[in-house]
Design a protein around this motif. Sequence first.
Motif, PDB file in Angstrom:
ATOM      1  N   ARG A 279       0.806  -1.228   0.103  1.00 33.73           N
ATOM      2  CA  ARG A 279      -0.155   0.107  -0.022  1.00 33.73           C
ATOM      3  C   ARG A 279       0.759   1.268  -0.104  1.00 33.73           C
ATOM      4  O   ARG A 279       1.617   1.492   0.861  1.00 33.73           O
ATOM      5  CB  ARG A 279      -1.068  -0.100   1.242  1.00 33.73           C
TER       6      ARG A 279
ATOM      7  N   ARG B 107      -1.536   3.941  -4.458  1.00 27.53           N
ATOM      8  CA  ARG B 107      -1.916   2.807  -5.115  1.00 27.53           C
ATOM      9  C   ARG B 107      -1.872   1.913  -4.239  1.00 27.53           C
ATOM     10  O   ARG B 107      -1.174   1.624  -3.213  1.00 27.53           O
ATOM     11  CB  ARG B 107      -1.001   2.339  -6.360  1.00 27.53           C
ATOM     12  N   THR B 108      -2.696   0.844  -4.351  1.00 30.26           N
ATOM     13  CA  THR B 108      -2.428  -0.466  -3.572  1.00 30.26           C
ATOM     14  C   THR B 108      -2.188  -1.674  -4.410  1.00 30.26           C
ATOM     15  O   THR B 108      -3.047  -1.838  -5.644  1.00 30.26           O
ATOM     16  CB  THR B 108      -3.839  -0.832  -2.522  1.00 30.26           C
TER      17      THR B 108
ATOM     18  N   THR C 248      -1.265  -5.687  -5.452  1.00 32.60           N
ATOM     19  CA  THR C 248      -1.372  -6.828  -4.494  1.00 32.60           C
ATOM     20  C   THR C 248      -0.625  -8.023  -5.683  1.00 32.60           C
ATOM     21  O   THR C 248      -0.924  -7.879  -6.773  1.00 32.60           O
ATOM     22  CB  THR C 248      -2.805  -7.463  -4.782  1.00 32.60           C
TER      23      THR C 248
ATOM     24  N   ALA D 156      -2.488  -7.004  -8.993  1.00 36.46           N
ATOM     25  CA  ALA D 156      -3.722  -6.302  -9.105  1.00 36.46           C
ATOM     26  C   ALA D 156      -3.289  -4.954  -8.689  1.00 36.46           C
ATOM     27  O   ALA D 156      -2.576  -4.715  -7.539  1.00 36.46           O
ATOM     28  CB  ALA D 156      -4.774  -6.881  -8.595  1.00 36.46           C
ATOM     29  N   VAL D 157      -3.768  -3.882  -9.438  1.00 31.75           N
ATOM     30  CA  VAL D 157      -3.500  -2.518  -8.701  1.00 31.75           C
ATOM     31  C   VAL D 157      -4.484  -1.591  -8.722  1.00 31.75           C
ATOM     32  O   VAL D 157      -5.618  -1.788  -9.780  1.00 31.75           O
ATOM     33  CB  VAL D 157      -2.276  -1.696  -9.857  1.00 31.75           C
ATOM     34  N   ARG D 158      -4.908  -1.183  -7.647  1.00 30.33           N
ATOM     35  CA  ARG D 158      -5.697  -0.401  -7.307  1.00 30.33           C
ATOM     36  C   ARG D 158      -5.393   0.983  -6.892  1.00 30.33           C
ATOM     37  O   ARG D 158      -4.569   1.290  -6.066  1.00 30.33           O
ATOM     38  CB  ARG D 158      -6.851  -1.049  -6.288  1.00 30.33           C
ATOM     39  N   TRP D 159      -6.049   2.179  -7.604  1.00 30.34           N
ATOM     40  CA  TRP D 159      -5.905   3.465  -7.279  1.00 30.34           C
ATOM     41  C   TRP D 159      -6.568   3.681  -5.911  1.00 30.34           C
ATOM     42  O   TRP D 159      -7.652   3.514  -5.737  1.00 30.34           O
ATOM     43  CB  TRP D 159      -6.025   4.300  -8.347  1.00 30.34           C
ATOM     44  N   ALA D 160      -6.031   4.850  -5.226  1.00 25.40           N
ATOM     45  CA  ALA D 160      -6.784   5.311  -3.974  1.00 25.40           C
ATOM     46  C   ALA D 160      -7.297   6.421  -4.205  1.00 25.40           C
ATOM     47  O   ALA D 160      -6.969   7.669  -3.755  1.00 25.40           O
ATOM     48  CB  ALA D 160      -5.328   5.525  -2.993  1.00 25.40           C
ATOM     49  N   TYR D 161      -8.535   6.341  -4.830  1.00 26.43           N
ATOM     50  CA  TYR D 161      -9.526   7.462  -5.098  1.00 26.43           C
ATOM     51  C   TYR D 161      -9.928   8.342  -3.898  1.00 26.43           C
ATOM     52  O   TYR D 161     -10.235   9.416  -3.763  1.00 26.43           O
ATOM     53  CB  TYR D 161     -10.589   7.181  -5.884  1.00 26.43           C
TER      54      TYR D 161
END
Length: 191
Positions: free
Chosen positions: A75, A79-80, A82, A167-172
Amino acid sequence: MTSTPKDRSYRSPAGIAGGVLLLALAAWLGGDALLRGTGRTPWLALAALLCVVPLVVAFTLRPAVWAGEERLLVRNPFRTITLPWGTVEHIRAGYSSEVLAAGKKYQLWAIPVSLRQRKRAGRRAARGAAEGLPLPTETPGKAPSDQAIDDLRELAERFADRGGAPAVRWAYEIVVPSAVGLLAFVILSVT
């Protein structure tokens, strides 16, 4: 994806302490401007707080690394990531900590490299070896960040057979409030 109780976690105590102090300073100065300000000052302070507080959280309190049996969860400020262990190619610490996975490089913000700590650990190991004394640390001559990287490398080797895709998730939740606060601050400043 969230961490599990069995995951090892890595965070920067200095980063957390700095973040708490910066948030306290922002609350003090921003709160004073909100309560005692006149004219547009309270609105400007509110917009500035809306922009600055998420950024302080992003760069100080948010960074963390969790390592479990299935994956490495990184984290970072915005971005987060995985990373299943099967995708991790290499974990290294030079001037910064980073993991190479699936052909991409990701920084590990939660494990800052301190060259000063490396030198201190090296001197302590050399002094202990010269005097024939055992060192009180787990691994002689290792800075805490280097020890964390070694732990992660060991886990990557042990669980290299675990498959999956990164997997990449943006921290909106960080980006949107900061952008709205910045936009409001600019509009209030110009008008």
